[in-house]
Motif scaffolding. Structure first.
Motif, PDB file in Angstrom:
ATOM      1  N   PHE A  19       0.823  -1.210   0.000  1.00 50.52           N
ATOM      2  CA  PHE A  19       0.000   0.000   0.000  1.00 50.52           C
ATOM      3  C   PHE A  19       0.857   1.260   0.000  1.00 50.52           C
ATOM      4  CE2 PHE A  19      -3.042  -3.141   1.561  1.00 50.52           C
ATOM      5  CZ  PHE A  19      -4.047  -2.931   0.635  1.00 50.52           C
ATOM      6  N   TRP A  20       1.999   1.236   0.667  1.00 49.84           N
ATOM      7  CA  TRP A  20       2.893   2.390   0.710  1.00 49.84           C
ATOM      8  C   TRP A  20       3.490   2.655  -0.681  1.00 49.84           C
ATOM      9  CZ3 TRP A  20       3.496   6.062   4.196  1.00 49.84           C
ATOM     10  CH2 TRP A  20       4.616   6.885   4.133  1.00 49.84           C
ATOM     11  N   GLU A  21       3.900   1.602  -1.348  1.00 52.73           N
ATOM     12  CA  GLU A  21       4.570   1.749  -2.639  1.00 52.73           C
ATOM     13  C   GLU A  21       3.614   1.974  -3.802  1.00 52.73           C
ATOM     14  OE1 GLU A  21       7.009  -1.744  -2.830  1.00 52.73           O
ATOM     15  OE2 GLU A  21       8.319  -1.030  -1.211  1.00 52.73           O
ATOM     16  N   GLN A  22       2.375   1.522  -3.677  1.00 53.86           N
ATOM     17  CA  GLN A  22       1.415   1.688  -4.768  1.00 53.86           C
ATOM     18  C   GLN A  22       0.717   3.047  -4.753  1.00 53.86           C
ATOM     19  OE1 GLN A  22       0.993  -0.372  -7.437  1.00 53.86           O
ATOM     20  NE2 GLN A  22       2.748  -1.387  -6.524  1.00 53.86           N
ATOM     21  N   ILE A  38      -4.463  -3.390  -8.110  1.00 53.31           N
ATOM     22  CA  ILE A  38      -3.965  -4.281  -9.155  1.00 53.31           C
ATOM     23  C   ILE A  38      -4.844  -5.510  -9.375  1.00 53.31           C
ATOM     24  CG2 ILE A  38      -1.591  -3.492  -8.867  1.00 53.31           C
ATOM     25  CD1 ILE A  38      -1.022  -6.139  -7.418  1.00 53.31           C
ATOM     26  N   THR A  39      -5.873  -5.687  -8.544  1.00 50.98           N
ATOM     27  CA  THR A  39      -6.759  -6.828  -8.747  1.00 50.98           C
ATOM     28  C   THR A  39      -7.723  -6.574  -9.900  1.00 50.98           C
ATOM     29  OG1 THR A  39      -8.398  -6.035  -7.144  1.00 50.98           O
ATOM     30  CG2 THR A  39      -6.658  -7.479  -6.323  1.00 50.98           C
ATOM     31  N   THR A  40      -7.968  -5.315 -10.238  1.00 49.61           N
ATOM     32  CA  THR A  40      -8.872  -5.009 -11.346  1.00 49.61           C
ATOM     33  C   THR A  40      -8.096  -4.569 -12.571  1.00 49.61           C
ATOM     34  OG1 THR A  40      -9.155  -2.738 -10.559  1.00 49.61           O
ATOM     35  CG2 THR A  40     -10.775  -4.353  -9.829  1.00 49.61           C
ATOM     36  N   ASP A  41      -7.235  -3.593 -12.408  1.00 51.25           N
ATOM     37  CA  ASP A  41      -6.455  -3.045 -13.515  1.00 51.25           C
ATOM     38  C   ASP A  41      -5.332  -2.224 -12.893  1.00 51.25           C
ATOM     39  OD1 ASP A  41      -5.410  -1.712 -15.690  1.00 51.25           O
ATOM     40  OD2 ASP A  41      -7.270  -0.746 -16.277  1.00 51.25           O
ATOM     41  N   SER A  46      -9.020   2.259  -6.437  1.00 48.79           N
ATOM     42  CA  SER A  46     -10.348   1.936  -5.938  1.00 48.79           C
ATOM     43  C   SER A  46     -10.505   2.511  -4.532  1.00 48.79           C
ATOM     44  CB  SER A  46     -10.580   0.427  -5.905  1.00 48.79           C
ATOM     45  OG  SER A  46      -9.806  -0.173  -4.887  1.00 48.79           O
ATOM     46  N   ILE A  47     -11.741   2.689  -4.137  1.00 51.02           N
ATOM     47  CA  ILE A  47     -12.021   3.155  -2.782  1.00 51.02           C
ATOM     48  C   ILE A  47     -11.453   2.170  -1.770  1.00 51.02           C
ATOM     49  CG2 ILE A  47     -13.872   3.562  -1.108  1.00 51.02           C
ATOM     50  CD1 ILE A  47     -15.547   4.629  -3.472  1.00 51.02           C
ATOM     51  N   ALA A  48     -11.538   0.891  -2.072  1.00 51.87           N
ATOM     52  CA  ALA A  48     -11.027  -0.134  -1.159  1.00 51.87           C
ATOM     53  C   ALA A  48      -9.520   0.006  -0.979  1.00 51.87           C
ATOM     54  CB  ALA A  48     -11.363  -1.525  -1.684  1.00 51.87           C
ATOM     55  N   SER A  49      -8.787   0.175  -2.078  1.00 50.93           N
ATOM     56  CA  SER A  49      -7.329   0.314  -1.975  1.00 50.93           C
ATOM     57  C   SER A  49      -6.944   1.542  -1.164  1.00 50.93           C
ATOM     58  CB  SER A  49      -6.695   0.414  -3.358  1.00 50.93           C
ATOM     59  OG  SER A  49      -6.723  -0.827  -3.997  1.00 50.93           O
TER      60      SER A  49
END
Length: 75
Positions: A19-22, A38-41, A46-49
């Motif tokens: 999460f820090w690097e993305q 990265i689970t979708t594209d 996303s709000i979740a990320s």
């Protein structure tokens, strides 16, 4: 039990680092502050990320992965 502690520590660090690097840390970008999902594209956030990323900051500070000031600045 020591082996399990090491595994859990590696997992905590790995999850935090994801999460820090993305996170988009470019203030000139229209997606500044967003975190890739990265689970979708890989190019989408996303709000979740973003929500998990904010939670990861708190965990990172508490676990000593980053300083309070680093977490405060990122949040």
């Amino acid at each position: 039990m020591k082996k399990l502690d090491k595994v859990l520590e590696l997992e905590r660090k790995g999850c935090f680092r994801f999460f820090w690097e993305q996170a988009n840390t470019d203030p000139k970008s229209p997606g500044y502050g967003l975190i890739a999902d990265i689970t979708t594209d890989p190019g989408r956030a996303s709000i979740a990320s973003v929500g998990f990323g904010l939670s990861a900051i708190i965990i990172g500070v508490e676990q000593g992965f980053i300083t309070y000031d680093q977490g405060y600045e990122r949040a």
